[in-house]
Design an enzyme around this catalytic site. Sequence first.
Site, PDB file in Angstrom:
ATOM      1  N   GLY A  46       0.714  -1.311   0.163  1.00  0.00           N
ATOM      2  CA  GLY A  46       0.245   0.027   0.116  1.00  0.00           C
ATOM      3  C   GLY A  46       1.057   1.411  -0.003  1.00  0.00           C
ATOM      4  O   GLY A  46       1.947   1.384   0.641  1.00  0.00           O
ATOM      5  N   GLN A  51       3.527  10.005   0.876  1.00  0.00           N
ATOM      6  CA  GLN A  51       4.441   9.672   1.117  1.00  0.00           C
ATOM      7  C   GLN A  51       5.113  10.196  -0.022  1.00  0.00           C
ATOM      8  O   GLN A  51       6.133   8.925  -0.023  1.00  0.00           O
ATOM      9  CB  GLN A  51       4.095   7.580   1.341  1.00  0.00           C
ATOM     10  CG  GLN A  51       3.395   7.467   2.673  1.00  0.00           C
ATOM     11  CD  GLN A  51       2.928   5.877   2.040  1.00  0.00           C
ATOM     12  OE1 GLN A  51       2.439   5.456   2.155  1.00  0.00           O
ATOM     13  NE2 GLN A  51       4.345   5.298   2.950  1.00  0.00           N
ATOM     14  N   CYS A  90       6.278  -0.253   6.553  1.00  0.00           N
ATOM     15  CA  CYS A  90       5.938   0.612   5.295  1.00  0.00           C
ATOM     16  C   CYS A  90       7.194   1.038   4.623  1.00  0.00           C
ATOM     17  O   CYS A  90       8.113   1.172   5.140  1.00  0.00           O
ATOM     18  CB  CYS A  90       5.503   1.991   6.911  1.00  0.00           C
ATOM     19  SG  CYS A  90       4.357   3.533   5.975  1.00  0.00           S
ATOM     20  N   LEU A  91       6.743   2.242   4.017  1.00  0.00           N
ATOM     21  CA  LEU A  91       7.444   1.842   2.313  1.00  0.00           C
ATOM     22  C   LEU A  91       8.436   3.212   3.328  1.00  0.00           C
ATOM     23  O   LEU A  91       9.584   3.722   2.338  1.00  0.00           O
ATOM     24  CB  LEU A  91       6.967   2.133   1.149  1.00  0.00           C
ATOM     25  CG  LEU A  91       6.411   0.977   0.583  1.00  0.00           C
ATOM     26  CD1 LEU A  91       5.268   1.193  -0.764  1.00  0.00           C
ATOM     27  CD2 LEU A  91       7.820  -0.164   0.483  1.00  0.00           C
ATOM     28  N   HIS A 132      -3.338   0.469   7.515  1.00  0.00           N
ATOM     29  CA  HIS A 132      -2.706   1.478   7.714  1.00  0.00           C
ATOM     30  C   HIS A 132      -2.353   2.565   7.071  1.00  0.00           C
ATOM     31  O   HIS A 132      -2.296   3.694   7.117  1.00  0.00           O
ATOM     32  CB  HIS A 132      -1.695   0.274   7.350  1.00  0.00           C
ATOM     33  CG  HIS A 132       0.400   0.453   7.425  1.00  0.00           C
ATOM     34  ND1 HIS A 132       0.679   0.161   7.716  1.00  0.00           N
ATOM     35  CD2 HIS A 132       0.376   1.648   6.100  1.00  0.00           C
ATOM     36  CE1 HIS A 132       2.033   0.901   7.368  1.00  0.00           C
ATOM     37  NE2 HIS A 132       1.630   2.337   6.394  1.00  0.00           N
ATOM     38  N   GLU A 133      -3.358   2.616   5.283  1.00  0.00           N
ATOM     39  CA  GLU A 133      -3.566   3.522   4.412  1.00  0.00           C
ATOM     40  C   GLU A 133      -4.053   4.777   4.910  1.00  0.00           C
ATOM     41  O   GLU A 133      -3.902   5.977   4.939  1.00  0.00           O
ATOM     42  CB  GLU A 133      -3.360   2.797   2.664  1.00  0.00           C
ATOM     43  CG  GLU A 133      -2.753   1.951   2.358  1.00  0.00           C
ATOM     44  CD  GLU A 133      -1.122   2.256   3.016  1.00  0.00           C
ATOM     45  OE1 GLU A 133      -0.353   3.435   2.744  1.00  0.00           O
ATOM     46  OE2 GLU A 133      -0.389   1.581   2.907  1.00  0.00           O
ATOM     47  N   HIS A 136      -1.963   6.922   7.261  1.00  0.00           N
ATOM     48  CA  HIS A 136      -1.382   7.587   7.151  1.00  0.00           C
ATOM     49  C   HIS A 136      -1.902   8.819   6.361  1.00  0.00           C
ATOM     50  O   HIS A 136      -1.062  10.297   6.131  1.00  0.00           O
ATOM     51  CB  HIS A 136      -1.116   7.178   5.085  1.00  0.00           C
ATOM     52  CG  HIS A 136       0.464   6.206   5.784  1.00  0.00           C
ATOM     53  ND1 HIS A 136       1.927   6.907   5.575  1.00  0.00           N
ATOM     54  CD2 HIS A 136       1.046   4.863   5.264  1.00  0.00           C
ATOM     55  CE1 HIS A 136       2.884   5.985   6.576  1.00  0.00           C
ATOM     56  NE2 HIS A 136       2.287   4.776   5.164  1.00  0.00           N
TER      57      HIS A 136
HETATM   58 NI    NI Z   1       3.371   2.915   5.393  1.00  0.00          NI
END
Ligand code: NI
Length: 267
Positions: A46, A51, A90-91, A132-133, A136
């Site tokens: 995701g 991000q 997480c990226l 999670h997203e 963000h």
């Molecule tokens: Ni993330």
Amino acid sequence: MAIRRIRVFPDPILRKKCRVVRRVDDRVRVLAADMIETLDGAGGIGLAANQVGALQRVVTIHLPGDESAIVLVNPEVRETEGEREIIEGCLSFPGYEGLVKRSVSVKARWLDENGSKMKVTAEELFAQAIEHEIDHLNGILFVDHLLAHEKLVAAGTLEREDEPHMHDVELEVHADHSDDAIDDERNEPDESDVEIVQSTIKFSDLYSDSSISQMHYDLRSAGYVIDDPDPDPGPGRQRHNGDGQNRVESDDPHLNGGVLLDPERRN
Ligand code: NI
């Protein structure tokens, strides 16, 4: 489509609240298409718009095994059910993961890239990704859900299958030209109709080296990862070997064990 630089902790934009999208237009679709390319390039599940530096309520999710990613504009969770402890990464924290609590299932709704209303009951990984997203989009990061700072560890320490890759990746793109031929009388598809295009997604396309160094420094300063095996990776160190292998042979212990997940799905 284009790959956009992924912002990593402690980039302040990760703490900003994203704005509601008033109209799903071409600008939103271009952003979403770029986000999908970036997400797939990084091998992630995701990605939220902040991000990649855009403060809009746009999310892309690509579940392992699914053919393509989906776009979620203005996603909302209406109802949650159950609770489970699950390892998460997480990226924006490449090379780290930790144990968090997430819902077992969520009822969610959003607009897709055409502005159509979508409504699902998502479970397990899909539910986790949605939670999670949406976090963000509200400036909340998965480390905020950790039970304690020392619960954040170098990736690979905990058993987890969906590691994003921390190195350059060779992608094989299959371009089918069987419909292109004007005077092709054959009905059978021919191998010569399929062109295989190699492309490389570089770790440096996805992340800036200085931001990665800053992330390591700030996480340690904040008391995370107390068992850090390498307290000083130093600035500018190579963090990928670029040979396209699935397993990383990096000299940075944070990045060892990064495994390319399900490369088939990226064809
Ligand atoms: Ni993330």
